[in-house]
Design a protein around this motif. Structure first.
Motif, PDB file in Angstrom:
ATOM      1  N   THR A 102     -44.267   9.481   8.752  1.00  0.00           N
ATOM      2  CA  THR A 102     -43.563  10.755   8.491  1.00  0.00           C
ATOM      3  C   THR A 102     -44.458  11.785   7.805  1.00  0.00           C
ATOM      4  O   THR A 102     -44.260  12.990   7.983  1.00  0.00           O
ATOM      5  CB  THR A 102     -42.313  10.521   7.621  1.00  0.00           C
ATOM      6  OG1 THR A 102     -42.674   9.813   6.426  1.00  0.00           O
ATOM      7  CG2 THR A 102     -41.266   9.735   8.375  1.00  0.00           C
ATOM      8  N   TYR A 103     -45.442  11.346   7.011  1.00  0.00           N
ATOM      9  CA  TYR A 103     -46.362  12.298   6.383  1.00  0.00           C
ATOM     10  C   TYR A 103     -47.127  13.064   7.452  1.00  0.00           C
ATOM     11  O   TYR A 103     -47.250  14.298   7.392  1.00  0.00           O
ATOM     12  CB  TYR A 103     -47.334  11.579   5.446  1.00  0.00           C
ATOM     13  CG  TYR A 103     -48.280  12.517   4.733  1.00  0.00           C
ATOM     14  CD1 TYR A 103     -47.920  13.112   3.522  1.00  0.00           C
ATOM     15  CD2 TYR A 103     -49.532  12.834   5.275  1.00  0.00           C
ATOM     16  CE1 TYR A 103     -48.785  13.989   2.870  1.00  0.00           C
ATOM     17  CE2 TYR A 103     -50.397  13.699   4.630  1.00  0.00           C
ATOM     18  CZ  TYR A 103     -50.018  14.275   3.430  1.00  0.00           C
ATOM     19  OH  TYR A 103     -50.868  15.155   2.799  1.00  0.00           O
ATOM     20  N   ASP A 106     -44.632  15.394   9.280  1.00  0.00           N
ATOM     21  CA  ASP A 106     -44.277  16.555   8.455  1.00  0.00           C
ATOM     22  C   ASP A 106     -45.384  17.608   8.451  1.00  0.00           C
ATOM     23  O   ASP A 106     -45.134  18.800   8.657  1.00  0.00           O
ATOM     24  CB  ASP A 106     -44.005  16.114   7.011  1.00  0.00           C
ATOM     25  CG  ASP A 106     -42.598  15.578   6.809  1.00  0.00           C
ATOM     26  OD1 ASP A 106     -41.809  15.598   7.777  1.00  0.00           O
ATOM     27  OD2 ASP A 106     -42.289  15.135   5.689  1.00  0.00           O
ATOM     28  N   ASN A 139     -40.077  12.955  14.127  1.00  0.00           N
ATOM     29  CA  ASN A 139     -39.966  11.934  13.078  1.00  0.00           C
ATOM     30  C   ASN A 139     -40.355  12.547  11.733  1.00  0.00           C
ATOM     31  O   ASN A 139     -41.381  12.212  11.137  1.00  0.00           O
ATOM     32  CB  ASN A 139     -40.877  10.732  13.407  1.00  0.00           C
ATOM     33  CG  ASN A 139     -40.743   9.624  12.385  1.00  0.00           C
ATOM     34  OD1 ASN A 139     -39.668   9.385  11.857  1.00  0.00           O
ATOM     35  ND2 ASN A 139     -41.848   8.960  12.098  1.00  0.00           N
ATOM     36  N   THR A 141     -39.132  14.309   7.761  1.00  0.00           N
ATOM     37  CA  THR A 141     -38.175  14.230   6.668  1.00  0.00           C
ATOM     38  C   THR A 141     -37.317  15.499   6.646  1.00  0.00           C
ATOM     39  O   THR A 141     -37.594  16.466   7.357  1.00  0.00           O
ATOM     40  CB  THR A 141     -38.901  14.110   5.320  1.00  0.00           C
ATOM     41  OG1 THR A 141     -39.695  15.298   5.111  1.00  0.00           O
ATOM     42  CG2 THR A 141     -39.811  12.879   5.307  1.00  0.00           C
ATOM     43  N   GLU A 142     -36.274  15.491   5.807  1.00  0.00           N
ATOM     44  CA  GLU A 142     -35.422  16.673   5.695  1.00  0.00           C
ATOM     45  C   GLU A 142     -36.204  17.876   5.167  1.00  0.00           C
ATOM     46  O   GLU A 142     -36.040  18.995   5.649  1.00  0.00           O
ATOM     47  CB  GLU A 142     -34.240  16.374   4.764  1.00  0.00           C
ATOM     48  CG  GLU A 142     -33.182  17.480   4.756  1.00  0.00           C
ATOM     49  CD  GLU A 142     -31.925  17.047   4.046  1.00  0.00           C
ATOM     50  OE1 GLU A 142     -31.000  16.557   4.736  1.00  0.00           O
ATOM     51  OE2 GLU A 142     -31.863  17.189   2.805  1.00  0.00           O
ATOM     52  N   GLU A 143     -37.066  17.634   4.190  1.00  0.00           N
ATOM     53  CA  GLU A 143     -37.900  18.730   3.674  1.00  0.00           C
ATOM     54  C   GLU A 143     -38.865  19.230   4.747  1.00  0.00           C
ATOM     55  O   GLU A 143     -39.196  20.419   4.799  1.00  0.00           O
ATOM     56  CB  GLU A 143     -38.666  18.285   2.428  1.00  0.00           C
ATOM     57  CG  GLU A 143     -37.790  18.221   1.181  1.00  0.00           C
ATOM     58  CD  GLU A 143     -38.597  18.293  -0.098  1.00  0.00           C
ATOM     59  OE1 GLU A 143     -39.446  19.197  -0.213  1.00  0.00           O
ATOM     60  OE2 GLU A 143     -38.373  17.454  -0.978  1.00  0.00           O
TER      61      GLU A 143
END
Length: 425
Positions: A102-103, A106, A139, A141-143
């Motif tokens: 996810t990093y 993002d 894939n 995160t919400e942020e």
């Protein structure tokens, strides 16, 4: 630092590439920023590293470099796109948006969506819209999603596309709630709202979705400077809209601002913004009487308990209701009449579309009762609009709030100025 020598051994990087990357790594943060913008070669080598699925750590490291440089100077987007093939940038970053890490997802989605703001014909409309449609499938995160929203909402042409995403309002409203203690998410949420408030059509939508009320509630309770700064800009943008001004007044935002102006701020601009906003609000309040606010709410056909529906309001404004041949009283009578008709014809689908809520009816009963009680000859005026008959019908309804207000209203209509009669005894 990644083990570049290992990548040299397996021919992923050349000796020259490795030497340059090691040199770049040893530079200070300031030197990195300067070197990056002066050497096309380092940009190309770093981007090529993203195309190696061989090592997650290397991809994370390179994305972090791009992220930090671009966060430091947004114009770096234009520089990067001038050095690289924009189609390669789009295809590789799109691929990384669905990476299992996810990093990586993002940061890739942040960089690609940010690139759209500095497009200059590097990306087609089809590519950008395709990216927007796939946001909910990345894939991330919400942020990470909120970062994308902010980047693309900066582009006027695509604001509607973001607003229509299934999860956009869900994420926005959830993070604006006072129960949410994540200041970073709250900040990104109000930032999204601020970007939308530059257009009146979005302000109207945000008002209908209760987002404006959520922002005002957050503004009254929040002490985080960066959130307050954005909220001040939102208030400034929505002040000219009557519906939003109602919310600002009902939430005592003027009082909140008055208190805030005596706080100490790290950013002096916040104090200046508070003072300017207070001045604008004072002018707006002077030009917008309580009776005008009442008429505006009545015209919308949706009443709610507030200072406009109190004994104090009616004592100060009852004589105003004779304007336009008691048009406001006629509108109140019409609300009650339509509600009764909707209840009688409840099975009629067409009628249900215009159904009036019970709070509006209860408030209308209270207001009619106050008019009958306080206006000279108010009882006779109510008779002209056949109000008493419909009030008696409401007394037989099942809704307790409506029944209570209808009973009180009936008493006031039948015993006009009952307080005077009582005192005379």
């Amino acid at each position: 630092m990644p083990c570049y020598d290992k990548y040299k051994e397996i021919n992923i990087l050349s000796s020259e590439d490795v030497d340059l990357l090691k040199k770049f790594h040893d530079l200070s943060k300031k030197e990195k920023f300067e070197y990056f913008k002066e050497n096309n070669e380092i940009v190309t080598i770093l981007f090529n590293c993203l195309q190696t699925d061989f090592n997650i750590h290397l991809i994370q490291y390179v994305l972090t470099i791009f992220y930090e440089i671009i966060r430091n100077d947004g114009s770096s987007y234009s520089y990067v796109l001038s050095v690289l093939d924009s189609q390669n940038v789009y295809s590789y970053l799109m691929k990384l948006c669905t990476h299992r890490d996810t990093y990586i997802s993002d940061k890739s989605s942040f960089l690609l969506s940010g690139s759209f703001c500095y497009n200059n014909n590097n990306f087609t409309e089809t590519q950008i819209k395709d990216f927007i449609l796939k946001i909910d499938f990345f894939n991330i995160t919400e942020e990470g999603k909120m970062d994308i929203y902010i980047n693309i909402l900066k582009i006027d042409h695509y604001r509607q596309d973001i607003y229509e995403l299934e999860e956009f309002l869900i994420i926005l409203t959830k993070n604006l709630e006072l129960s949410n203690n994540n200041a970073n998410k709250q900040y990104k949420s109000v930032f999204c709202v601020w970007l939308l408030t530059f257009k009146d059509n979005f302000i109207k939508k945000l008002y209908k979705c209760n987002v404006i009320t959520l922002v005002m509630n957050l503004f009254k309770k929040c002490k985080v400077e960066k959130i307050l700064r954005v909220c001040l800009n939102i208030i400034k943008n929505i002040l000219h809209m009557d519906d939003c001004f109602e919310i600002i007044v009902d939430n005592n935002i003027i009082q909140t601002l008055t208190v805030l102006q005596y706080d100490k701020w790290r950013d002096n601009d916040i104090y200046d913004n508070i003072v300017q906003l207070l001045h604008k609000l004072d002018q707006r309040v002077k030009n917008y009487s309580n009776f005008e606010r009442y008429c505006h709410e009545l015209a919308n056909g949706k009443l709610k308990w507030s200072v406009l529906h109190t004994e104090k309001f009616w004592l100060e404004n009852v004589m105003q209701f004779e304007k336009n041949q008691f048009k406001a009283i006629e509108q109140l009578a019409e609300i009650i009449k339509k509600y009764i008709e909707s209840m009688i014809n409840k099975g009629d689908v067409k009628n249900n579309n215009e159904e009036i809520d019970s709070v509006t009816v209860a408030v209308a009963c209270f207001d009619i009762g106050e008019f009958a009680r306080l206006y000279p000859n108010g009882k006779k005026i109510c008779q002209n609009f056949n109000i008493k008959e419909n009030i008696m019908i409401l007394i037989a309804m099942k809704d307790r709030d409506i029944v209570r207000e209808a009973l009180l209203c009936a008493q006031k209509i039948m015993l006009n100025n009952w307080q005077s009669v009582s005192s005379a005894k």
